[in-house]
Design a protein around this motif. Sequence first.
Motif, PDB file in Angstrom:
ATOM      1  N   HIS A 158      -9.572  -2.519  -7.343  1.00  0.00           N
ATOM      2  CA  HIS A 158     -10.064  -1.280  -6.741  1.00  0.00           C
ATOM      3  C   HIS A 158     -11.538  -1.077  -7.092  1.00  0.00           C
ATOM      4  CE1 HIS A 158      -9.792   2.822  -5.165  1.00  0.00           C
ATOM      5  NE2 HIS A 158     -10.494   3.203  -6.220  1.00  0.00           N
ATOM      6  N   ARG A 180      -2.103  -0.876  -3.484  1.00  0.00           N
ATOM      7  CA  ARG A 180      -3.372  -0.274  -3.078  1.00  0.00           C
ATOM      8  C   ARG A 180      -3.154   1.164  -2.603  1.00  0.00           C
ATOM      9  NH1 ARG A 180      -7.593  -3.831  -2.511  1.00  0.00           N
ATOM     10  NH2 ARG A 180      -7.030  -6.040  -2.649  1.00  0.00           N
ATOM     11  N   ILE A 233      -2.209   1.055  -8.947  1.00  0.00           N
ATOM     12  CA  ILE A 233      -3.138  -0.078  -8.963  1.00  0.00           C
ATOM     13  C   ILE A 233      -2.712  -1.097 -10.010  1.00  0.00           C
ATOM     14  CG2 ILE A 233      -5.515  -0.746  -9.474  1.00  0.00           C
ATOM     15  CD1 ILE A 233      -6.382   1.956  -8.263  1.00  0.00           C
ATOM     16  N   TRP A 292     -15.423  -2.248 -11.038  1.00  0.00           N
ATOM     17  CA  TRP A 292     -14.065  -2.461 -10.535  1.00  0.00           C
ATOM     18  C   TRP A 292     -13.035  -1.993 -11.571  1.00  0.00           C
ATOM     19  CZ3 TRP A 292     -13.237  -4.618  -5.696  1.00  0.00           C
ATOM     20  CH2 TRP A 292     -14.333  -5.237  -5.089  1.00  0.00           C
ATOM     21  N   ARG A 323       0.844  -1.194   0.000  1.00  0.00           N
ATOM     22  CA  ARG A 323       0.000   0.000   0.000  1.00  0.00           C
ATOM     23  C   ARG A 323       0.879   1.244   0.000  1.00  0.00           C
ATOM     24  NH1 ARG A 323      -5.329  -0.891   2.619  1.00  0.00           N
ATOM     25  NH2 ARG A 323      -5.595  -3.135   2.923  1.00  0.00           N
TER      26      ARG A 323
END
Length: 396
Positions: free
Chosen positions: A368, A236, A231, A364, A206
């Motif tokens: 995500h 993330r 992404i 999506w 992340r």
Amino acid sequence: MPWKECGVREERFRFVDEWNSGDWNMAELCRIYGVTRKTGYKWVERYELGGMDGLRDLSRAPLRHSNEIPEKVEEQVIAVREEHPFWGARKIRAWLVRAYPGQAVPVVSTIGSVLHRNGLTVPRKRRRSARPQSEPLAHASGPNVVWCADFKGWFRTADGRRIDPLTITDAYSRYLLRCQAVSAADYRHSKPIFEAAFREYGLPERIRTDNGAPFGSNGDSGLTGLSVWWIKLGIRPERIEPGKPQQNGRHERMHRTLKQATATPAATNRRRQQECFDSFRQEYNDERPHEALGQVPPASVYLASGRSYPARLVEPEYPGEWESRRVSPGGQFRWRSANVFAAHALEGERIGLEPLESGDRRVWFSFHELGVLDRSARIWRPDQWAKRQQRKEGKP
């Protein structure tokens, strides 16, 4: 009062004078003056060494305190402080322990006294304490689980050039991965810095940022060119709540240290300022003890990621039962004869439409979630859709 002190000295002088006359032995003389023979011999000896001044009352304080540090160690403390003017007693002690493993190192309070005695401390203003916000960092359980990124507030060098430092840290180890002055806080200038960090250290799970450009946008999706790229790399994006910088508190604390060390006074030009950033980064990672890490530097804790930067990006794939759409240059896609806006940042990207029992579609982009597409051809953000369903079910 002074006359009492003179009276004491005169009394002792008479004792010594009568002893020197030879008319008395020590035992008799001490009996007359009401002192022990040990005290009598002491007065005689002190008079012989120092005359009348030797008969003064001396301070009872020890000549050397039991916790007094050797001069050599005090010089080491001062040298470390001069080399690192913003280090406190705890960090200096941790550095000395590592640098001189066989040497007895003073405790923190003693080092603090040394700094104070030598005029090397500055009283810190008391700050109103705030309740810590720990939830956003709860999942930073190891290196590269969460990276934090932000732009340190801009300033100008002595020649008037604007400096926008882009900083990237590992939330777990506090390791400063990048501290780079860029020409503008935008996608074009930020992407190469992240790419260089990915190539050197691998990919994190992340990246946590605020909501400002180039990390976030005002659109419903919140996506930007930078976050879309992350992404596609399998990273993330994680944005803090607006107006709550404490949710990225570890990174903000590093910025305060960075400002102390590099921004005042400003360097003469951009190149010199970057040299200051590079020097700070080396010291911060390899030398500066960090209290939250048990007084070891971040380099002792950080390990590079096992996820290497890919040679090429792979287009997202979706399950066979989903519909898939390509986003047009205007950020829209076609669905049931309608143009549905997704996000400008997704232009040219392929999105997936997951069918729901209600007949709606969950939208999506890779992993995500953008939201839910209803029959009116509107995409509702996940939080908006959840509230809408609660109202339908009559829940507060």
